[in-house]
Write a protein that holds these residues in place. Structure first.
Motif, PDB file in Angstrom:
ATOM      1  N   THR A  49      -4.807  -1.695  -1.582  1.00 29.06           N
ATOM      2  CA  THR A  49      -3.846  -2.656  -1.051  1.00 29.06           C
ATOM      3  C   THR A  49      -3.604  -3.739  -2.085  1.00 29.06           C
ATOM      4  OG1 THR A  49      -4.730  -2.303   1.189  1.00 29.06           O
ATOM      5  CG2 THR A  49      -3.322  -4.240   0.848  1.00 29.06           C
ATOM      6  N   TRP A 105       0.835  -1.213   0.000  1.00 25.35           N
ATOM      7  CA  TRP A 105       0.000   0.000   0.000  1.00 25.35           C
ATOM      8  C   TRP A 105       0.862   1.253   0.000  1.00 25.35           C
ATOM      9  CZ3 TRP A 105       1.262   2.856   4.300  1.00 25.35           C
ATOM     10  CH2 TRP A 105       1.850   2.153   5.360  1.00 25.35           C
ATOM     11  N   TRP A 124       1.113  -7.466   0.568  1.00 25.26           N
ATOM     12  CA  TRP A 124       0.768  -7.867   1.935  1.00 25.26           C
ATOM     13  C   TRP A 124       0.638  -9.383   1.916  1.00 25.26           C
ATOM     14  CZ3 TRP A 124      -2.866  -4.369   5.229  1.00 25.26           C
ATOM     15  CH2 TRP A 124      -2.857  -4.800   6.562  1.00 25.26           C
ATOM     16  N   ALA A 180      -1.607   0.842  -4.459  1.00 30.28           N
ATOM     17  CA  ALA A 180      -1.264  -0.563  -4.670  1.00 30.28           C
ATOM     18  C   ALA A 180      -0.365  -0.702  -5.901  1.00 30.28           C
ATOM     19  CB  ALA A 180      -2.539  -1.383  -4.818  1.00 30.28           C
TER      20      ALA A 180
END
Length: 306
Positions: free
Chosen positions: A202, A123, A173, A277
């Motif tokens: 994200t 992010w 992530w 992202a």
């Protein structure tokens, strides 16, 4: 190839070592915990106990392995406290700076031809322009937030690895066995609210996909920065309620940024409201990588149902 994996007992290392072994490579994998040596040996690696912050140990371990490639997967990440990311990542920041310096010195001393290192891209893309960033867009320094030292360490790592002719892999992530449930628990308890509308994007990547991309980067002696993320960058307002539902919890609370800032910190609010992202197009085109979990939607469901 002979591959030296620094941090082989970590979340990605444990998924990567068996992939390397299955493809015929000889793997030396390190751990700071002697009790994890047996696990690495069961995965097919030669296990070495090594402190990545001890230059002599690093030099000796790399020299003994005589590798064709060195992979930096050393981290020390526990529970994520968005308000105090500088504290949560203090040891990892050292491993990404001092630890990297020791590895690169050992690489030069032993004449290792290639280096691959773990970077981060979930992010933290530069906060201007569109919501989805390529490798050329760069990282956001997160100046003035608790994430600033984290971004400084990551940016330095990328620069030094690329200058050494290696590849820096910006993992999204991470989720997967063991990791998804750690995130799901506070979401289930409604301790992870949607802040300020949750427009921030994200990028996610499954541990197995991060590992497979790393294997390709090693085998192809890749150079440069690569975003290793799935096909579906998503706003927080999309993935967080979906995760809450899969975890068996109520919809997440919603709160304005001013109310969340004392609890989540400026970095947490930025992630929720302005996070950028990443695109995986370069990794697909240049590495031939295809994630087996192209969307976090199905990936979360599979992990939480296991």
């Amino acid at each position: 190839m002979r591959v030296f994996v620094a941090g082989g007992s970590g979340a990605i290392g444990r998924r990567m070592v068996p992939q390397l072994v299955a493809r015929g490579h000889q793997v030396t994998a390190t751990t700071t915990d002697p009790d994890k040596r047996a696990m690495l040996e069961q995965l097919g690696a030669t296990a070495v106990t090594m402190d990545g912050l001890d230059a002599a140990q690093v030099g000796e371990a790399v020299a003994a392995a005589e590798p064709d490639a060195v992979v930096h997967q050393m981290t020390s990440i526990g529970a994520i406290d968005m308000k105090h990311l500088d504290r949560a990542f203090a040891q990892t920041n050292r491993l990404r700076t001092e630890g990297l310096d020791h590895l690169l010195a050992a690489v030069r001393a032993s004449g290792v031809p290639h280096v691959v290192a773990q970077s981060y891209g979930a992010w933290n893309g530069i906060r201007k322009g569109g919501w989805v960033k390529t490798e050329s867009d760069g990282l956001d320094p997160m100046a003035g937030t608790a994430a600033e030292p984290v971004m400084a360490a990551v940016s330095r790592l990328e620069r030094l690895v690329v200058d050494a002719g290696g590849a820096a892999l910006r993992y999204g992530w991470l989720y997967g066995p063991g990791s998804t449930e750690i995130l799901a628990e506070p979401v289930r308890k409604r301790q992870f609210p949607v802040v300020g509308g949750g427009a921030g994007r994200t990028s996610w990547v499954h541990l197995d996909d991060a590992a497979s991309a790393t294997v390709l980067a090693i085998e192809q002696r890749a150079q440069g920065v690569f975003n290793i993320v799935d096909d579906e960058p998503a706003p927080v307002s999309d993935w967080l309620p979906h995760l809450a539902s899969l975890a068996g919890g109520k919809p997440p609370l919603r709160m304005p940024a001013w109310l969340a800032r004392p609890f989540a910190g400026s970095a947490g609010v930025l992630m929720m409201t302005e996070g950028r992202a990443y695109s995986n197009a370069k990794a697909k085109q240049q590495l031939g990588w295809q994630p087996q979990h192209p969307s976090w939607r199905e990936g979360f469901a599979q992990d939480l149902a296991a």
